[in-house]
Scaffold this active site. Structure first.
Site, PDB file in Angstrom:
ATOM      1  N   ASP A 282       4.271 -54.335   6.601  1.00  0.00           N
ATOM      2  CA  ASP A 282       5.343 -54.390   5.376  1.00  0.00           C
ATOM      3  C   ASP A 282       6.600 -54.846   5.734  1.00  0.00           C
ATOM      4  O   ASP A 282       7.427 -54.389   6.694  1.00  0.00           O
ATOM      5  CB  ASP A 282       5.141 -53.191   4.802  1.00  0.00           C
ATOM      6  CG  ASP A 282       5.643 -52.955   3.349  1.00  0.00           C
ATOM      7  OD1 ASP A 282       6.853 -53.764   3.128  1.00  0.00           O
ATOM      8  OD2 ASP A 282       5.363 -52.030   2.616  1.00  0.00           O
TER       9      ASP A 282
ATOM     10  N   SER B 298       4.836 -55.589  -0.314  1.00  0.00           N
ATOM     11  CA  SER B 298       4.432 -54.070  -0.579  1.00  0.00           C
ATOM     12  C   SER B 298       3.637 -53.925  -2.039  1.00  0.00           C
ATOM     13  O   SER B 298       2.707 -54.931  -2.386  1.00  0.00           O
ATOM     14  CB  SER B 298       5.611 -53.155  -0.633  1.00  0.00           C
ATOM     15  OG  SER B 298       5.263 -52.001  -0.511  1.00  0.00           O
TER      16      SER B 298
END
Length: 805
Positions: free
Chosen positions: A640, A356
């Site tokens: 993610d 991320s």
């Protein structure tokens, strides 16, 4: 088939490891006890996991055919040379069952050479394989219809060429199809330049074992065509060429006309693979480790004040692990690394992992080949400029034109674009002044001498109609390779996104700029309703009850010995339309980054479920359904890692990396202990050595700045230093041991938890004051726990020395 109400039944057979075609029996009309008495033949490789799918349907002339059930049957259960009659019960209460007879025979031939890592299989040459006879029958008598699939598994290349006899031709197309090939279907235009076409013939890459055929559809309005009446052709007006009957290396004319001839030539493909099959570290990473040791050894000697140099087998592997959180995690990564730099601990680290928003900071750092050997203040000041600037320009007319141009170019290059790519371009604007041409493979310059820790970026591969709790696969990215950890399959980082088939690189696409990867690593827009539900609930039981596939193990009424590598026979019963609609609605993701799968065409080894490396990450509901796993998909769907657990730790727990110490830097919003609890639970379920996290309820309510967890009793368990993102003693101390005066107390009030906190995960702009405070806080939390860091490093060195003895 017995026990079915009056129906128009037929049975489908699907064995993807042996054929591209799903075949079916004839339909028995208006019968509750249909008997087909048809036999089908498959040529199979015994070292491949062959799972036959037998589907029972009710034919309907008006609506879609009703799907009663499907049986998943592991062919490895059939003893060689024996005839076995199996009874598959779909519903014991209604006494419905499907009777199928199997017979497995050996077929003589040259020995086969395969390449395998124990999970995936690549086959090279014609082999000594088996023939599977499948008879869909109710009794032993009756005539049987036969379908043959006798083929080799070698990858071949078919060249198709048009030789024109007249220069002036009207523009006409010939459609060419080889089912199951990499190219599948291509159109060949007669009016194109014959000189160019003769030098660049149309090519198909195919595997022999799937009995490939070239289907040719000629122009509709055509004069008289003459075709060779040989075994290559099955239709006079539309040639069908059985490719396995073609002589290797010889040009064969399959269609003739007054204006052109159509010819083909089959060639064997190279046996060299472009996919690395293996769980060991790459040669490049092993070379990096050798070079990195000299930096780590010197740093540890200095930090721990050792009198003698450390020997190679005394040097612990230290990793810095970060978690995600948008701009908050980018900012805190800089602060933590600044503290570690001042303690000379960065030089003690071998790996640095992220997901991320922390990947944004990492990607910025590794543009500089010597970033860890320099003062980080310059990097931090540069980041401050972009974090605090106005972001309104990201949606200006000029910028939108730039986005459109870049996405069009990316699509023309052959990449599959999505909203995630647009997000990546927005990230590029958020973090840079102009176009960023940096690529992941460029970061090799930052590790080619071992001068910096090796960066590892983490994502997960997901699947449509499944939550991340049900299906996810860890994917790691380094400057050297990109790979799926569970399968032990890796490719060079510059080839990620290119098109592969059977382990070979078919079409090299330009390497993606790193902004597109940053968009994928931080894909906030891949959420779905089920993820939102899970934010407030700890179980998916409610949704599973109504939406999960109904797949159950069933008992076969046949006495067959059960061997460890064999899978239990399973019965799939399709859900109703309402359940399917609900499942689609709650699992559908807004957007997913899709890249060509480099596993396409590979197959699973017959013993893959017994492989320790695979079992380490075997955690999805489809792991026992080989026909539905990733090697059958055209694309990887990457999101993610935070949509499962906010952690980048899994690559560090590969036993090949032998990590001794992990500095767990947590930058999560909300509960600081939740990601660690989730990780600990997950690793325990997977049987992966990881220290137990033991904290009292009182400690959980008021976390300190650092915790040290270790398990000296379990071999291979790393020492864990956990740094939650908290504002504890920093409120009263501006530096370790230095109290704040009354005028400085305001600077210690860093709001991390309230609803008015400036550090929301979705905030992309900070005030300079807020940015500076967060950097200073995370730097302080590292410096203030120097004693625990040194304790962990010293313990790791002592362990290595004891292990020598």
């Amino acid at each position: 088939m017995r026990g079915v109400s009056q129906s128009d039944c037929y049975v489908t057979l699907w064995l993807p490891t042996a054929s591209t075609e799903k075949i079916q029996t004839k339909t028995i009309k208006n019968c509750k006890d249909p008997v087909w008495n048809e036999t089908f033949y498959y040529r199979i490789q015994s070292q491949v996991k062959n799972v036959l799918e037998l589907g029972v349907y009710d034919e309907d002339d008006v609506t879609q055919d009703d799907h009663f059930f499907t049986v998943y049957f592991d062919v490895a259960k059939i003893p060689l040379g024996e005839r076995v009659l199996m009874y598959f019960k779909s519903d014991p209460k209604r006494e419905e069952e499907l009777e199928v007879e199997f017979r497995l025979e050996n077929i003589s031939g040259p020995s086969e050479t395969i390449m395998t890592n124990g999970v995936l299989v690549v086959t090279f040459v014609f082999c000594d394989v088996s023939c599977l006879h499948v008879s869909s029958t109710h009794n032993s008598g009756g005539a049987r219809e036969t379908v043959s699939c006798f083929t080799s598994r070698k990858v071949c290349c078919l060249e198709v060429q048009v030789d024109e006899k007249k220069r002036k031709l009207s523009r006409k197309d010939i459609s060419l199809t080889v089912k199951g090939s990499y190219e599948e279907t291509q159109d060949l235009t007669l009016a194109s330049d014959p000189i160019i076409r003769s030098s660049c013939p149309t090519k198909f890459h195919y595997v022999k074992y799937k009995q490939p055929a070239l289907d040719v559809v000629l122009p509709k309005k055509k004069p008289y065509y003459s075709f060779h009446t040989c075994s290559y052709n099955t239709k006079a007006d539309s040639p069908n060429v059985a490719l396995n009957s073609l002589p290797i290396g010889e040009k064969v004319t399959i269609a003739e006309d007054k204006k052109f001839d159509l010819s083909v030539k089959a060639e064997d493909c190279s046996e060299d693979l472009d996919v690395r099959l293996g769980f060991d570290l790459s040669t490049e990473e092993q070379d990096f480790l050798c070079k990195r040791r000299k930096y780590v050894a010197a740093a540890l000697k200095k930090v721990l004040q050792l009198e003698e140099d450390l020997q190679d087998d005394e040097i612990p592997v230290v990793a810095i692990m970060t978690t995600g959180g948008g701009m908050r995690s980018l900012t805190t990564t800089y602060g933590s690394l600044l503290g570690l730099e001042k303690l000379n601990v960065i030089d003690c680290a071998t790996y640095l992992t992220g997901l991320s928003g922390t990947t944004w900071a990492m990607a910025n750092l590794y543009r500089d080949a010597d970033w860890s050997q320099k003062d980080l203040d310059g990097k931090i000041n540069e980041a401050r400029k972009h974090v605090t600037k106005s972001k309104m320009g990201s949606f200006s007319t000029e910028r939108m034109k730039y986005y459109n141009k870049q996405l069009c170019q990316r699509k023309q290059e052959g990449h599959k674009t999505s909203f995630i790519d647009l997000w990546g371009l927005i990230v590029e604007y958020l973090l840079h002044d102009g176009k960023d041409s940096h690529k992941l493979s460029d970061q090799r310059q930052a590790v080619n001498q071992g001068q910096n820790p090796l960066p590892i970026y983490v994502a997960i591969n997901v699947k449509d109609n499944y939550s991340t709790l049900d299906f996810k696969e860890w994917v790691e990215f380094t400057p050297y390779e990109v790979g799926l950890m569970k399968y032990g399959a890796f490719i060079r980082s510059e080839d990620f996104g290119s098109e592969f088939f059977m382990g070979r690189l078919m079409k090299r696409l330009p390497e993606s700029r790193i902004c597109y990867l940053e968009g994928m690593w931080s894909s906030l827009f891949s959420l779905n309703l089920l993820y939102i539900w899970n934010l407030s609930h700890t179980s998916e039981d409610f949704w599973h009850k109504w939406t999960r596939d109904r797949v159950n193990d069933i008992e076969e009424e046949s006495v067959l010995p059960m061997r460890p590598h064999e899978q239990k026979t399973q019965l799939f019963t399709p859900a109703g339309p309402l359940s399917r609609a609900l499942r689609t609605a709650i699992t559908d993701r807004i957007s997913v980054a899709q890249y060509h799968s480099f596993l396409k065409g590979l197959q699973l080894h017959n013993d893959y479920l017994e492989n320790d490396k695979f079992c380490r990450w075997k955690d999805t509901v489809l792991d026992t359904s080989p026909n539905q796993l990733t090697e059958t998909a055209d694309y990887l769907s990457l999101v993610d890692t935070g949509f499962f657990i906010n952690t980048s730790c899994p690559p560090l727990l590969r036993p090949e990396r032998k990590v001794d110490v992990i500095l767990h830097l947590n930058y999560s919003a909300g509960s600081q202990i939740l990601p660690l609890d989730q990780s600990s639970k997950y690793y325990a379920e997977q049987g992966i050595p990881f220290p137990k996290v033991v904290l009292s309820e009182e400690e959980r309510k008021s976390l300190k700045e650092c915790y040290l967890f270790e398990d000296a009793e379990t071999a291979g368990t790393p020492i864990l230093l956990f740094f939650p993102l908290v504002n504890d003693t920093y409120q009263s101390y501006k530096a370790p041991g230095v109290m704040r005066c009354s005028s400085e107390m305001e600077e210690g009030k860093v709001d991390l938890t309230s609803r008015f906190s400036p550090y929301s995960t979705y905030s992309v702009t900070y005030k300079e004051k807020d940015y500076d405070q967060l950097v200073k806080l995370t730097e302080y939390n590292i410096l203030n726990n120097k004693h625990l860091i040194l304790q962990a490093l010293r313990t790791a060195v002592e362990r290595k020395r004891r292990h020598k003895k």
